[in-house]
Design a protein around this motif. Structure first.
Motif, PDB file in Angstrom:
ATOM      1  N   ASN B 111       0.799  -1.232   0.000  1.00  0.00           N
ATOM      2  CA  ASN B 111       0.000   0.000   0.000  1.00  0.00           C
ATOM      3  C   ASN B 111       0.825   1.272   0.000  1.00  0.00           C
ATOM      4  N   GLU B 121      -5.787   6.194  -4.934  1.00  0.00           N
ATOM      5  CA  GLU B 121      -5.670   4.782  -5.295  1.00  0.00           C
ATOM      6  C   GLU B 121      -6.417   3.881  -4.301  1.00  0.00           C
ATOM      7  N   GLN B 122      -6.419   4.281  -3.019  1.00  0.00           N
ATOM      8  CA  GLN B 122      -7.047   3.470  -1.978  1.00  0.00           C
ATOM      9  C   GLN B 122      -8.527   3.795  -1.811  1.00  0.00           C
ATOM     10  N   GLY B 123      -9.010   4.827  -2.534  1.00  0.00           N
ATOM     11  CA  GLY B 123     -10.404   5.235  -2.334  1.00  0.00           C
ATOM     12  C   GLY B 123     -10.587   6.059  -1.071  1.00  0.00           C
ATOM     13  N   TYR B 249     -14.227   5.806 -10.998  1.00  0.00           N
ATOM     14  CA  TYR B 249     -12.869   5.616 -10.469  1.00  0.00           C
ATOM     15  C   TYR B 249     -12.914   5.211  -8.995  1.00  0.00           C
ATOM     16  N   ARG B 253     -12.924   0.767  -4.653  1.00  0.00           N
ATOM     17  CA  ARG B 253     -11.580   0.889  -4.064  1.00  0.00           C
ATOM     18  C   ARG B 253     -11.638   0.569  -2.575  1.00  0.00           C
ATOM     19  N   ARG B 388       1.485  -0.162  -5.599  1.00  0.00           N
ATOM     20  CA  ARG B 388       0.420  -0.728  -6.434  1.00  0.00           C
ATOM     21  C   ARG B 388       0.609  -0.363  -7.901  1.00  0.00           C
TER      22      ARG B 388
END
Ligand code: SF4
Lengths: 204, 475
Positions: B111, B121-123, B249, B253, B388
């Motif tokens: 992460n 990226e992780q929401g 998007y 996530r 990631r």
């Protein structure tokens, strides 16, 4: 924090626009976990020669600038990185105020938090200050925070704007974090109805 | 009938714990606080000294990015930290996160990555949120229709302790970008052109809202590139109204709301875009269809030109201060006024940073480098923004393309963007960099930085000199 009201000090000029916080203190000095040693890195690329000795041409290094506590610089001072290390380094070096036609937002906010005064003056006053310093290096400027006045070497006083709450905190030694902590009831009430509460962090 | 509101107004108003008065700024609630090793240690020390807990560890998340090495892992799969100062700083962050109960994305873990790459990226980054970090490029997260801005370390302490900040309401500025981009021209070129047009102080005191057909057509990653550099335009934050591109998007996530929670959030997010007739204090505009790839020639991000244009001359400058700034910038860069940069040799190519290190950036660089070789004597560093991104690039075989071309494929982090680790540009050398700042010495003492898109940077890697990437795209 010690209350700040009025003080006067020797002024030194760095008449460059858009001085970014990478110039004030480069990244190599940001590996500290405290605030020690930052003054050493202040304006590093300008203040030192490649061999590490002081650059005699750099305004801060001139004999008449020794002990200066007010920096006069070009517009948009402190742009770039949000590093609070920049005002820490200036303060650690002995500066109590920076006078410039304008400041970048984050720098101004950071400086006010630690009692380094960001004093914004109009272009005319700025140029007048520059000529005073050029004529009489080591000239003194007086600052009066409660009345938001800067007194020029010739005695002319100009007023400067400053965020009223920050001024209050600095003049009376009020701690901003303490002030925020006193808002606890309002924060609890806010959190109880805040819809984004649905999205609080969950384990991935 | 209520007054029409801007996107900014809606997000701000929804986070006011106590409104601004004549004597005090507003108390603004912060939904998400991201921290990293460089700007947080002194804030934790303050908390410890005063015996204060972190109020909402569940709204706080830490990662390691700035002083971390990006050198390859050792045989145990560990990224060794050699620099004792960096080691100490990273250890301090570990201690702080453990002691105060904060989730930490540990160096080398799946992460971990640049703070502004991992949030989206992780929401974690969602529309309508307020997001802060002790880092000026927090503006990146505004691409989702969040109000996201950088703060100093004193304020990091305020947020840790109270989840709030004392803030005066900034002004708003509508930034209209209309038209269709030509092939080879991208988001980075839009933002460099905008800053060249309005200057590094143009946005001071304002929050940008980017709008118009060119912005709507961009992917989330491209919108992030633009919002990222809002700070280079002097604005504290930049925002884009959330739309179907945004929602798609965020959906699915790890930290994004799921199921019914997601539906409820979506209903709220759809109300965020600026109302018809909403007022902005200021307006800026840019025609996207006439843009060429951009490159900088000087020592601040506003010193940018179309790649096929000549470096400006003193006569082009409006006042004495800008003439002086141009002169000292050209002296530092070793460039001549009035001469084109095309064909100027470069020494280092850096593809990375929170501006351009996401998967689409790596794909565009790989498209140029595929079946080609890095020019002799050029060092090319490709540094993914997160672990990631790195893994995805490897799954797509991009790493193989970079390595076959002769580029270095490194671990995730800020790297040569600010040169806090060993990834530096040597003194006097020229670097084409996909990062965001070309300040004197930013990439290392004496380093000369030319900011450009990943595509333009990759083109220079192949030719060894400043090259218009459009000339390499048809083959
Ligand atoms: S990549 Fe560069 S600009 Fe982005 S957070 Fe890291 S150091 Fe700052």
């Amino acid at each position: 924090m010690e209350p700040i009201t009025t003080f006067s000090g020797k002024a030194v000029a760095l008449p460059i626009e858009n001085i970014d916080t990478d110039q004030v203190i480069p990244a190599s000095y940001l590996k500290v976990t405290d605030k020690a040693g930052l003054a050493e890195g202040l304006f590093q690329a300008w203040r030192y020669l490649p061999d590490g000795s002081l650059n005699p041409e750099f305004p801060l290094n001139r004999p008449e600038a020794l002990g200066a506590s007010i920096l006069v610089a070009g517009r948009n001072f402190g742009c770039g990185s949000s590093r609070e290390h920049a005002p820490w380094a200036l303060q650690g070096y002995g500066f109590r105020a920076v006078v410039a036609p304008s400041f970048a937002d984050i720098f101004r906010s950071n400086a006010l938090k630690i009692g380094l005064l960001p004093v914004a003056v109009d272009e005319e006053t700025y140029h007048e200050l520059l000529s005073h310093i050029a004529e009489d290096p080591g000239t003194t400027i007086a600052l009066d925070l409660p009345n938001q006045r800067l007194v020029m070497p010739g005695g002319r006083a100009v007023s400067f704007p400053i965020d009223g709450f920050a001024r209050h905190c600095l003049v009376h030694g009020v701690d901003q974090l303490g002030f925020l902590q006193q808002q606890e009831d309002a924060i609890i009430a806010f959190e109880a109805q805040h819809p984004v509460a649905l999205n609080t962090l969950r384990e991935a | 009938m209520t007054n029409p509101k801007t996107l900014f107004d809606k997000v701000w108003d929804a986070h006011v714990v106590r409104p601004e008065t004549d004597d005090t700024p507003a108390v603004l609630y912060i939904d998400l606080h991201l921290i990293h090793e460089v700007t947080s240690p002194q804030a934790f020390s303050e908390l410890r000294q005063r015996g204060i807990k972190v109020r909402r560890p569940d709204r706080t998340l830490g990662t390691m990015d700035h002083s971390t090495p990006t050198t390859p892992r050792n045989e145990l799969g560990i990224i060794p930290v050699i620099d004792p100062q960096a080691q100490k700083q990273l250890q301090q962050l570990r201690t702080n996160c453990t002691e105060f109960g904060i989730i930490l994305f540990e160096l080398g873990s799946l992460n971990q990555g640049i703070v502004h790459v991992i949030g989206p990226e992780q929401g974690l980054t969602q529309p309508g949120m307020t997001i802060v970090c002790g880092d000026s490029h927090t503006s990146t997260h505004g691409a989702f229709g969040a109000l996201a801005f950088g703060i100093g370390t004193s304020e990091v302490g305020h947020v840790l302790a109270t989840q709030c900040l004392l803030q005066y309401r900034p002004q708003t500025c509508a930034v209209r970008v209309e038209g269709t981009l030509q092939a080879g021209v991208g988001a980075k070129d839009i933002i460099l052109a905008l800053i060249a047009k309005y200057g590094v102080g143009g946005g001071t005191g304002h929050v940008f809202e980017y709008m118009g057909s060119a912005i709507r057509a961009l992917s989330m990653e491209e919108r992030m590139t633009i919002c990222n550099m809002s700070i280079e335009g002097g604005a504290r934050a930049g925002m884009v109204a959330p739309d179907e591109t945004t929602f798609a998007y965020v959906a699915g996530r790890p930290y994004a709301p799921q199921g019914a929670d997601f539906e409820a959030a979506l209903a709220r997010w759809r109300t965020l875009p600026s109302d018809e007739g909403a007022q902005f204090a200021k307006e800026m505009s840019l025609d996207a269809s006439s843009l060429a790839p951009m490159i900088t020639y000087g020592t601040n991000p506003a010193m940018g030109i179309a790649i096929d244009a000549p470096v400006p001359t003193l006569a082009d400058m409006p006042d004495a201060a800008s003439r002086q700034a141009l002169e000292s910038a050209l002296a530092y860069m070793g460039f001549e006024a009035g001469r084109p940069l095309l064909g100027h040799p470069v020494d280092v190519v850096f593809i990375g940073s929170c501006t351009n290190s996401r998967i689409s950036d790596l794909r565009s660089a790989a498209a140029i480098l595929k079946d080609r070789k890095v020019a002799a004597g050029i060092r090319v560093m490709v540094v993914p923004g997160s672990q990631r991104v790195k893994r995805q690039a490897e799954e797509e075989g991009l790493d193989a393309i970079f390595k076959a071309a002769g580029a270095e494929w490194r671990e995730a982090g800020c790297s040569a963007c600010l040169g806090m680790n060993d990834d530096k540009v040597p003194s006097g050398k020229y670097a084409i960099s996909s990062s965001n700042r070309n300040f004197v010495g930013r990439q290392g003492p004496g380093a000369r930085t030319l900011l450009a898109s990943p595509l333009t940077a990759a083109a220079a890697a192949v030719t060894g000199c400043v090259t218009d990437p459009r000339t390499m795209m048809l083959s």
